[in-house]
Design an enzyme around this catalytic site. Sequence first.
Site, short mmCIF file in Angstrom:
data_model
loop_
_atom_site.label_atom_id
_atom_site.label_comp_id
_atom_site.label_asym_id
_atom_site.label_seq_id
_atom_site.Cartn_x
_atom_site.Cartn_y
_atom_site.Cartn_z
N GLY A 167 14.96 46.54 55.66
CA GLY A 167 15.01 45.08 55.73
C GLY A 167 14.00 44.47 56.68
N TYR B 117 19.40 36.02 65.83
CA TYR B 117 20.52 35.86 64.92
C TYR B 117 21.71 35.15 65.55
CZ TYR B 117 17.64 38.86 62.12
OH TYR B 117 16.57 39.35 61.41
N ARG C 223 7.63 44.32 55.35
CA ARG C 223 7.01 43.43 54.38
C ARG C 223 5.51 43.73 54.27
NH1 ARG C 223 9.49 38.82 52.42
NH2 ARG C 223 11.50 38.23 53.36
N TYR D 143 15.72 41.02 48.78
CA TYR D 143 16.38 39.74 48.96
C TYR D 143 16.56 39.08 47.60
CZ TYR D 143 15.00 40.73 53.73
OH TYR D 143 14.82 41.33 54.94
N HIS E 193 10.51 43.10 64.17
CA HIS E 193 11.10 42.25 65.21
C HIS E 193 10.54 42.57 66.59
CE1 HIS E 193 13.99 41.27 62.07
NE2 HIS E 193 14.46 40.32 62.84
#
Length: 289
Positions: A136, A16, A174, A193, A141
């Site tokens: 989210g 990010y 997801r 989203y 990650h």
Amino acid sequence: MEAIFNTETLLHRDQYEDITADLWDMYIGDASTRTRGYNEWLCSLLRNYNCKRVLDAATGTGVDSEMLFDEGFEVTSIDNSSEMLQKAEELKNKKRGDPRADTWFIYQANWLQLEQDLSTSGALDQGQYDAVLLLGNSFTHLPNEDQKFTLQKIAMQNFRKVLRPGGILVLDHRNYDTAMNGSPGVQKKNLYYTGNRLEKMDTYMIAKNGKFNLVVLDVFLNVAKSVKDSDKKVKNFKLFLYPLSLESVNSLIEDNFKPKKHVLYADFEVFDPKKNTQPGFFCHVAQKH
């Protein structure tokens, strides 16, 4: 000799740093629009389990933390990205006049040394949390370079350590199963989203020795002043993630969190494989013994 895709490097770096907070907010959608989709679901869930102190363990720009604070929860916001936490601090600063402002804390922390980081910051002085949230798609990650889910197991055990008995872990991801089974890619628009700036999002599923170990989401956004502008201005960013299957997340929770109760949701409804054939997101609610 270097690997074609060094997943260890790609997934460990602060992705990010290259994505401005404003660009990320364009992607996830306006706060009021986004939270309407699941505000009631999440807050009802937390209240049903008598949760008051909540650890938002994947704060990002602070959209969820702000919503939870406004709903009356005592919130501790953590993230490993200093870039994103700056945006969360801006949201918190707007609450300075609120008599409850001192119940919202923000720290930089790492899931792999979670208890240590929270203890050092003083976040655990009031005891363990009623709920730990990883929303989210944040859990994906973590890399899985050794194909043994070593880092995921450590993180899962650490989440358990900072929860009170009876507290809950709320973790979503997801639906990568469809992409791994030949679908064109992950869902582009879903309840999480809701931004109207998305031009396209390409999904790259990358396998190593026959096993998927990296997914690249290539996101293209229209950043013109208005979506009605005839002249589009497109910016692009990429997210490098580990494609966790539903089965692997179930196993990680059962074997390492060892829940008293484990309920699976699909797009905020209790999962029924006959009805929810291709959900965009799965969400696990695991209660600690």
